[in-house]
Design an enzyme around this catalytic site. Structure first.
Site, mmCIF file in Angstrom:
data_model
loop_
_atom_site.group_PDB
_atom_site.id
_atom_site.type_symbol
_atom_site.label_atom_id
_atom_site.label_comp_id
_atom_site.label_asym_id
_atom_site.label_seq_id
_atom_site.Cartn_x
_atom_site.Cartn_y
_atom_site.Cartn_z
ATOM 1 N N HIS A 72 0.849 -1.192 0.000
ATOM 2 C CA HIS A 72 0.000 0.000 0.000
ATOM 3 C C HIS A 72 0.886 1.243 0.000
ATOM 4 C CE1 HIS A 72 -4.147 -1.601 1.492
ATOM 5 N NE2 HIS A 72 -3.615 -2.369 0.573
ATOM 6 N N TYR A 200 -9.145 5.351 7.617
ATOM 7 C CA TYR A 200 -9.306 5.668 9.043
ATOM 8 C C TYR A 200 -10.289 6.831 9.121
ATOM 9 C CZ TYR A 200 -5.020 3.022 10.119
ATOM 10 O OH TYR A 200 -4.066 2.045 10.265
ATOM 11 N N PRO A 292 -4.586 -0.195 18.768
ATOM 12 C CA PRO A 292 -4.349 -0.670 17.401
ATOM 13 C C PRO A 292 -4.330 0.423 16.322
ATOM 14 C CG PRO A 292 -6.567 -1.229 18.118
ATOM 15 C CD PRO A 292 -5.865 -0.660 19.309
ATOM 16 N N LYS A 296 0.614 -0.674 15.069
ATOM 17 C CA LYS A 296 2.013 -0.732 15.495
ATOM 18 C C LYS A 296 2.361 -1.914 16.403
ATOM 19 C CE LYS A 296 3.641 2.599 13.164
ATOM 20 N NZ LYS A 296 4.133 2.106 11.887
ATOM 21 N N TYR A 384 4.011 6.064 10.051
ATOM 22 C CA TYR A 384 3.174 4.931 9.641
ATOM 23 C C TYR A 384 4.018 3.846 8.970
ATOM 24 C CZ TYR A 384 -1.158 2.545 8.519
ATOM 25 O OH TYR A 384 -2.167 1.622 8.477
HETATM 26 C C1 PHB Z 1 -6.276 -4.593 10.691
HETATM 27 O O1 PHB Z 1 -6.296 -4.847 9.482
HETATM 28 O O2 PHB Z 1 -6.684 -5.414 11.524
HETATM 29 C C2 PHB Z 1 -5.783 -3.273 11.134
HETATM 30 C C3 PHB Z 1 -5.224 -2.410 10.211
HETATM 31 C C4 PHB Z 1 -4.782 -1.170 10.618
HETATM 32 C C5 PHB Z 1 -4.888 -0.797 11.935
HETATM 33 C C6 PHB Z 1 -5.412 -1.674 12.870
HETATM 34 C C7 PHB Z 1 -5.872 -2.919 12.472
HETATM 35 O O3 PHB Z 1 -4.474 0.436 12.311
#
Ligand code: PHB
Ligand code: APR
Length: 389
Positions: A72, A200, A292, A296, A384
């Protein structure tokens, strides 16, 4: 039994460390409390920093990830209908890899088995002994028998609920913790992801995240009260709530279907210092937890593995103990920066129960600044994709 490094915990930290050491001819035994299937049944995040990808390659377990993982180049940060695209490659010079932690763990178990390395499952009552003497050993029960492993070092990779951290005396250990007043309700569904990048989203109904495991497997989350129960959320209620929380352009494209997993996870920031005591070295969730937001957890564990692996290599191959001496300090320096990023992402994107109008304005202003400021986008992108080790 004797080994060079006794690794407590067969999660991603312990397995990755074990595989890296094995490739260098350093002997390690992994002791895991659960069965292999139980460990592989846990669903965790799936965004890997390039540093992690490189470690998997060094461990000789990157083939399937390179084939099936998806790179990505950016992500979407949304606030209501407003969207900001963060371009990782432009701002940080590298992408991230989307490949589930479950798959990482499976690849590591397979590699370990193929290499004939020892992993003991369903071990009970692991006790770490004589960690201060330079001649440590580990006692445990396996297949109904009391066993002992003598070793040079113990790697405490046994997660947040493990025994390793708790073996460090209270008067040596300092714990830092922040518990957030909400959880994440997550579902996995065999549907195509709503977008080709992660979204997000901070909406007036709370946070939502659109993620994925592959082109046919989606992972979605909505912020929920900690009092909610996953079984009280029907799939229809979940999809309806998710649609309300993401920009309408994406909501219109959302493909829904039955969930194949549904669970609620609490959010916590936690660090235990120091990460070394005598012959014991803590790695990953045993020493620190992040919320989450920003994915990280696994990546922060990987940087510990990197520092410990290199410390052990110098010790065994060059008779140089400096890397191990500096382990706790080096690992914690990066851990805290990752903690800051995860806390910042969490604070920016969630609706807090005690949030006043001023706090909301701060989130709005932060998002507006992010939208118009290249440096702010670059800061997000660099964190990130992962800070250097
Ligand atoms: C996930 O795909 O479970 C996931 C992806 C990004 C995040 C948290 C969880 O920031
Ligand atoms: N004895 C042996 N094994 C134990 C013990 C014990 N007393 N206690 C816990 N374990 C095992 C657990 O069963 C688990 O398989 O240690 C393992 C720890 O694995 P994780 O919790 O996955 O921690 P870690 O390997 O550090 O991985 C960090 O995984 O938990 C996620 O969010 C976290 O993504 C991050 C990454």
């Amino acid at each position: 039994m004797r080994t060079q490094v006794a690794i407590i915990g067969g999660g991603p930290s312990g397995l990755l460390l074990g595989q890296l050491l094995h490739r260098q001819g350093i002997d390690a035994v992994v002791l895991e409390r659960q069965t292999r299937d139980y460990v592989l049944g846990r669903i965790r995040a799936g965004v890997l920093e390039e540093g992690f990808v490189d470690l998997m390659a060094e461990a000789g377990v990157a083939d399937r990830m390179e084939k099936e993982g998806i790179r990505h180049d950016g992500t979407v940060m949304a606030f209501g209908e407003h969207q900001v695209h963060i371009d990782f490659t432009r701002h940080a010079g590298r992408p991230v890899m989307v490949y589930g932690q479950t798959e990482v763990t499976r690849d590591l178990y397979d590699a370990r088995a193929a290499a004939g390395a020892t992993t003991l499952f369903q071990v009970e009552d692991v006790t770490l002994c004589d960690l201060e003497t330079g001649k440590p050993y580990v006692l445990f029960r396996h297949e109904g028998q009391e066993k002992r492993i003598d070793c040079d070092f113990v790697a405490g990779c046994d997660g947040f609920h493990g025994v390793s951290r708790k073996t460090i005396p209270d008067n040596v250990r300092t714990e830092f913790e922040k518990v957030y007043p909400f959880g994440w309700l997550g579902i996995l569904s065999e549907t195509p992801p709503v977008h080709d990048e992660l979204i997000y989203s901070n909406s007036e109904r709370g946070f939502a995240l659109c993620s994925m495991r592959s082109h046919t497997l989606s992972r979605y989350y909505v912020q929920c009260p900690l009092t909610d129960k996953a079984e009280d959320w029907s799939d229809d209620a979940f999809w309806a709530e998710l649609k309300r929380r993401i920009p309408s352009e994406h909501a219109a494209n959302l493909v829904t279907g039955p969930s194949i997993e549904k669970s609620i996870a609490p959010l916590r920031s936690f660090v235990s210092e120091p990460m070394r005591w005598g012959s014991l070295f803590l790695c990953g969730d045993a020493a620190h937890i992040v919320p989450p937001t920003g994915a990280k957890g696994l990546n922060s564990a990987a940087s510990d593995v990197y520092y410990l692996y290199h410390g052990l290599l110098s010790h065994y191959l060059e008779k140089d103990g400096a890397g191990l001496e500096a382990y706790s300090e080096k690992a914690l320096a990066r851990v805290w920066k990752t903690q800051r990023f995860s806390w910042w992402m969490t604070s920016l994107l969630h609706r807090f129960p005690d949030q006043g109008p001023f706090d909301l304005k701060m989130q709005v202003a932060e998002m507006a600044f992010l939208a118009e400021n290249d440096d702010a986008q670059a800061t997000l992108a660099r964190n990130y994709v992962g800070l250097p080790y």
